[in-house]
Design an enzyme around this catalytic site. Structure first.
Site, PDB file in Angstrom:
ATOM      1  N   CYS A 251      95.104  44.997 -19.261  1.00 12.04           N
ATOM      2  CA  CYS A 251      94.919  46.027 -20.434  1.00 12.04           C
ATOM      3  C   CYS A 251      96.102  46.426 -21.017  1.00 12.04           C
ATOM      4  CB  CYS A 251      94.048  47.152 -19.482  1.00 12.04           C
ATOM      5  SG  CYS A 251      92.787  46.910 -18.582  1.00 12.04           S
TER       6      CYS A 251
ATOM      7  N   HIS B  98      87.128  53.776 -21.201  1.00  7.94           N
ATOM      8  CA  HIS B  98      87.943  53.872 -22.253  1.00  7.94           C
ATOM      9  C   HIS B  98      87.683  53.601 -23.736  1.00  7.94           C
ATOM     10  CE1 HIS B  98      90.312  54.489 -18.872  1.00  7.94           C
ATOM     11  NE2 HIS B  98      90.731  53.086 -18.679  1.00  7.94           N
TER      12      HIS B  98
ATOM     13  N   CYS C 299      98.370  49.447 -20.339  1.00  7.95           N
ATOM     14  CA  CYS C 299      98.585  49.516 -18.741  1.00  7.95           C
ATOM     15  C   CYS C 299      99.946  48.810 -18.425  1.00  7.95           C
ATOM     16  CB  CYS C 299      97.601  49.092 -17.924  1.00  7.95           C
ATOM     17  SG  CYS C 299      97.892  49.211 -16.105  1.00  7.95           S
TER      18      CYS C 299
ATOM     19  N   CYS D 177     100.487  54.675 -13.790  1.00  7.56           N
ATOM     20  CA  CYS D 177     100.490  53.403 -13.072  1.00  7.56           C
ATOM     21  C   CYS D 177     101.344  52.152 -13.205  1.00  7.56           C
ATOM     22  CB  CYS D 177      99.096  52.763 -13.055  1.00  7.56           C
ATOM     23  SG  CYS D 177      97.682  54.302 -12.439  1.00  7.56           S
TER      24      CYS D 177
ATOM     25  N   GLU E 172     103.801  50.248  -5.498  1.00 12.09           N
ATOM     26  CA  GLU E 172     103.860  51.563  -5.535  1.00 12.09           C
ATOM     27  C   GLU E 172     102.410  52.628  -5.121  1.00 12.09           C
ATOM     28  OE1 GLU E 172     104.565  51.426  -9.817  1.00 12.09           O
ATOM     29  OE2 GLU E 172     103.166  52.964  -9.915  1.00 12.09           O
TER      30      GLU E 172
END
Ligand code: SAH
Ligand code: SF4
Length: 340
Positions: A114, A214, A117, A331, A90
């Site tokens: 992760c 993060h 994600c 994402c 994508e």
């Protein structure tokens, strides 16, 4: 037969010279491909017939097909492409006041895994070729009838785990003979592959580097990103400092705000302590909830409090607005839905 979009100007020049042609023709070929949008070597009328025949027998123009697309009310467009071997990837086009920015995928899946994600839900199957990255830009420009002015290498995949192809991709999109996207308009984001950050600092590329941080402590970061066990914060920060010293460039730290996980004032303070004195800024990102995980985005008030605290403690920061919230813009989400 090789896809010609894999070639950088330099590699095409080398191929031409090795085969007895003039290096200079590479610029003419790039001009036809990237400025005039020609997809037939025989239409490249200012190069010799011999060279046209050579190119036709060595190269194809390849293709990636749009499988699905989604349009958001805020101008964001999300594309799912089908590669020639059937895999889906994508790209997300975002409309900003400063131009159009495209988020590029670098791998089919991602091995970093992760915990928040969607991209990491599907293990890495393979790296994308240079052509498959370049064609994301070309196809989106064609479909949306826009010029992509900014590229963020932040789609599925860890770009530093596909290092050589990503560097060549940057060369192609940056080249004045190809897409002419200014180096300062290109951002590469990494989960923190330390040896590659060091290598990247030697490249003398003027592109922006973003580090997915993060969390400001090893304990929390290892919970969110298991790559932190391999490259803990001490090693990561050392490599980033090296990068800043070597390139004289400001680095960006990405920090997704996860409700009750990493968004307390104590974490804001720990983050300020970690980054103090470094030429950097923090990009606070709103989390796009993923069905498979229980993480929630931090509410606006708390996000603002975190942001203000960083500013107060002398850390430059931005609180990014959300884009494409109505179209699975996080994402990996669109691809995950079509694949699982
Ligand atoms: N693998 C690289 C680049 C791709 S991810 C990296 O991790 O940096 C790009 C950015 O999107 C990273 O900062 C990542 O943490 C963030 N991201 C991943 N999932 C997200 C989600 N659901 N919502 C918001 N940001 C997300
Ligand atoms: Fe991979 Fe980046 Fe997602 Fe982590 S955040 S799983 S590194 S794409």
């Amino acid at each position: 037969m090789k896809n010609i979009f894999n070639e950088t100007l330099e590699s095409l020049e080398n191929t031409l010279v090795e085969s007895g042609f003039k290096a200079f023709s590479a610029r003419q070929i790039f001009d036809w491909m990237y400025k005039k949008d020609i997809r037939d070597f025989y239409e490249m009328t200012n190069i010799s017939k011999d060279l046209r025949a050579f190119l036709s027998s060595h190269y194809t123009f390849g293709n990636i097909d749009i499988f699905t697309k989604q349009y958001s009310s805020d101008g964001t467009r999300k594309y799912l492409f089908k590669l020639s071997d059937g895999h889906l990837i994508e790209s997300v086009l975002m409309a900003h006041d400063y131009g159009k920015s495209l988020c590029i995928t670098t791998q089919v899946g991602c091995n970093i895994g992760c915990s928040f994600c969607a991209s990491g839900l599907l293990k890495k199957i393979r790296n994308l070729s240079v052509a498959e990255m370049v064609m994301q830009v070309l196809e989106v420009q064609k479909e949306a009838k826009v010029r992509v002015s900014h590229v963020v290498i932040m789609g599925t995949g860890e770009p530093f785990d596909n290092y050589d192809n990503v560097m060549k991709f940057i060369d192609v999109i940056n080249s004045p003979y190809a897409l002419e996207i200014g180096a300062r308009h290109i951002t590469i984001s990494t989960s923190g592959i330390v040896p590659k950050i060091v290598q990247f600092s030697e490249e003398s590329k003027q592109v922006n580097l973003a580090i997915s941080l993060h969390a400001p402590t090893n304990e929390l970061r290892s919970k969110l990103m298991k790559i932190n066990d391999v490259y803990p914060l001490e090693a990561l920060m050392k490599s980033v400092k090296q990068y800043v010293a070597k390139t004289n460039r400001r680095v960006t730290f990405e920090y997704i705000l996860l409700q009750d996980i990493n968004d307390s004032i104590e974490y804001a303070d720990a983050l300020s302590d970690l980054l103090r004195g470094l030429n950097c800024y923090v990009n606070l990102i709103r989390y796009n909830a993923v069905d498979e995980f229980s993480y929630e985005p931090t509410e606006e008030d708390s996000a603002n409090r975190f942001y203000q605290r960083l500013l107060k403690r002398g850390i430059q920061a931005t609180l990014r607005r959300e884009m494409g919230a109505d179209i699975d813009a996080a994402c990996g989400q669109l691809r995950t839905k079509k694949t699982i």
